[in-house]
Scaffold this active site. Structure first.
Site, short mmCIF file in Angstrom:
data_model
loop_
_atom_site.label_atom_id
_atom_site.label_comp_id
_atom_site.label_asym_id
_atom_site.label_seq_id
_atom_site.Cartn_x
_atom_site.Cartn_y
_atom_site.Cartn_z
N HIS A 180 0.72 -0.97 0.23
CA HIS A 180 -0.17 -0.12 0.09
C HIS A 180 0.48 1.18 -0.04
CE1 HIS A 180 -0.19 1.20 4.26
NE2 HIS A 180 -0.15 0.00 5.03
N GLU A 206 -5.07 1.72 2.24
CA GLU A 206 -5.31 0.61 3.41
C GLU A 206 -5.76 0.70 4.62
OE1 GLU A 206 -3.51 -2.58 5.91
OE2 GLU A 206 -2.87 -0.60 5.13
#
Ligand code: CO
Ligand code: ZN
Length: 355
Positions: free
Chosen positions: A65, A207
């Protein structure tokens, strides 16, 4: 090791939903070996065909992420002070007296994150013992009310201003979570010599606020396997009993057994362990009692995806001093590259005992 790339990635700024600066770096690093696209959440998808021309290859999704925990501006007051809303899990105790950057449409501005409190020597015992909350903080960006209202917009991102440092074998910066994993993914994709799977290297968004980018990418890409790369806790410092350490810095890459978002597919776990052992790569097994990873967002899609997370042990997670060990970063790159080369050999089906 390309330390300057790790420095660039960790010093770049991007809270959930505002990952532009990191998209640019991922594109620059992988455009020569991948076909690159984006989706409507902002994930960057780096597609690399099998090197041996395998037809109908298995699709291996990697996920690291791009977002970092931070803040967005929610209010600008008449004196020019900014109020913020957290995007991602900042612990209010770790936010005090930090220098920050306010990212306005006209460019970045320096700012100070301060508590609306009297200096310590003026507090009574009860006041001094009170834990701060997010809403107790404000940002002083050195702007008058009029200037601030003109320059700063609701939703402008605010990030911590903390540069990269090497201390012996350790690297420290803000946003090691999860840029060190973006680094590991990029370097492993470059290092893998040959592979029979199609690699879908996804630099994911959002995320930190619930695995949102990876879930969207996983439902669109329909991978046959998902390997997320993320940091995990290395609570191997004073004040924490050994049974809560999770991992230790310098003891190798961490092969995740489970976290609160998934139980890693046991056959993928074994595949990684076997490859680490066969190639003499130092590893430790990790069980993270609380906290999720992108693999947890992908595992339950499309009827189920064999999913796993490779972790990089990190001290002081979700503070400005997130710290990793050089050898653990290298071990993570090595084992991921070996996995990419061998992923087509993985059989992750479940047999029924006795049948
Ligand atoms: Co995090
Ligand atoms: Zn993370």
């Amino acid at each position: 090791m390309n330390i300057s790339l790790l420095k660039e990635l960790t010093e770049a700024h991007g809270v959930p939903g505002q990952e532009d600066a990191i998209r640019a770096i991922v594109y620059r690093e992988l455009k020569d070996i991948c076909e690159i696209s984006t989706d409507y959440l902002g994930n960057v998808i780096c597609r690399k065909a099998p090197t041996d021309g395998t037809s109908n290859p298995k699709k291996l999704m990697l996920a690291a992420h791009m977002d970092e925990i931070g803040f967005v501006v929610k209010y600008v007051d008449d004196k020019g002070f900014l109020r913020i809303h957290p995007v991602g899990g900042w612990d209010p105790r770790m936010m005090a007296a930090q220098r920050v950057i306010v990212h306005t449409s006209e460019g970045p501005r320096h700012g100070l994150m301060m508590l609306g409190t009297k200096p310590k020597h003026m507090l009574d015992a009860a006041e001094a013992a009170k834990a701060p909350k997010h809403e107790d903080y404000f940002i002083d960006a050195g702007l008058s009310g009029e200037e601030a209202k003109k320059l700063v917009k609701i939703g402008d991102q605010v990030t911590m201003d903390r540069g990269f440092q090497q201390m012996g074998d350790l690297f420290t910066c803000k946003a090691m979570d999860d840029r060190v994993a973006v680094f590991v993914m990029i370097e492993a994709m470059k290092a893998a010599k040959s592979h029979s799977v199609e690699i879908l290297g996804v630099a994911t968004v959002q995320e930190e606020i619930g695995l949102r980018g990876a879930t969207a990418a996983g439902s669109g890409l329909k991978p046959d396997i998902c390997v997320a790369i993320d940091i995990t806790l290395a609570n191997d410092f004073p004040g924490i009993p050994a049974e809560f350490s999770v991992t230790k810095l310098g003891d190798g890459t961490a092969i995740k057994f489970m976290d609160s978002s998934l139980i890693c597919h046991p056959k993928v776990v074994s595949h990684f362990r076997d490859l680490a052992e066969k190639n003499g790569i130092k590893y430790q097994v990790e069980l993270l009692p609380a906290g999720g990873t992108d693999a947890g967002g992908v595992q339950r899609l499309n009827g189920g995806v064999p999913s796993f997370t490779l972790s990089i042990p990190t001290r002081y997670v979700h503070t400005v001093n997130e710290t990793v060990h050089k050898d653990d970063v290298q071990a993570s790159i090595d084992v991921l590259a070996r996995y990419i080369e061998d992923a087509h050999n993985g059989d992750y089906t479940y047999a029924i005992p006795g049948r």
